[in-house]
Enzyme design. Structure first.
Site: not given
Length: 105
Positions: A65-67, A69, A94
């Site tokens: 996961i990141c902010r 994708g 996120m």
């Protein structure tokens, strides 16, 4: 991105709520992670991922996961390049996460 390794945020949330040992890898920068992250996630910024592959399980699904994708997509492709078979890019990340969060590092 190919659909083979993309998982929707909704499906990820269902897995997160039903599997206590789910391996979640957060590849955002330190300040982003400190602000809010999925509880029990492992934090390795994308720029440090290649040097920290030994910290990742080869025998478990890894949900990245990141902010939004984008970084998690790059991380997933990098892990697949190194032979990881069960990696999933959580999209959109996120920015849309409405589940539990923790703060701090």
């Amino acid at each position: 991105m190919t659909q083979d390794y993309i998982v929707s945020l909704e499906k990820f949330k269902q897995k997160y709520e039903s599997q206590s040992d789910l391996f979640v890898l957060d590849v955002r920068e330190d300040d982003e992670y400190a602000f809010a992250h999925v509880p029990k996630s492992v934090h390795i910024p994308l720029g440090q991922l290649e040097a920290n592959l030994s910290k990742l399980p080869q025998d478990k699904d890894i949900y990245i996961i990141c902010r939004t994708g984008n970084r998690s997509d790059f991380a997933a492709q990098l892990l697949m390049h190194y032979g990881y078979k069960h990696v999933f890019n959580v999209v959109p990340g996120m920015i849309a996460w409405d589940g539990p969060i923790e703060t701090g590092i």
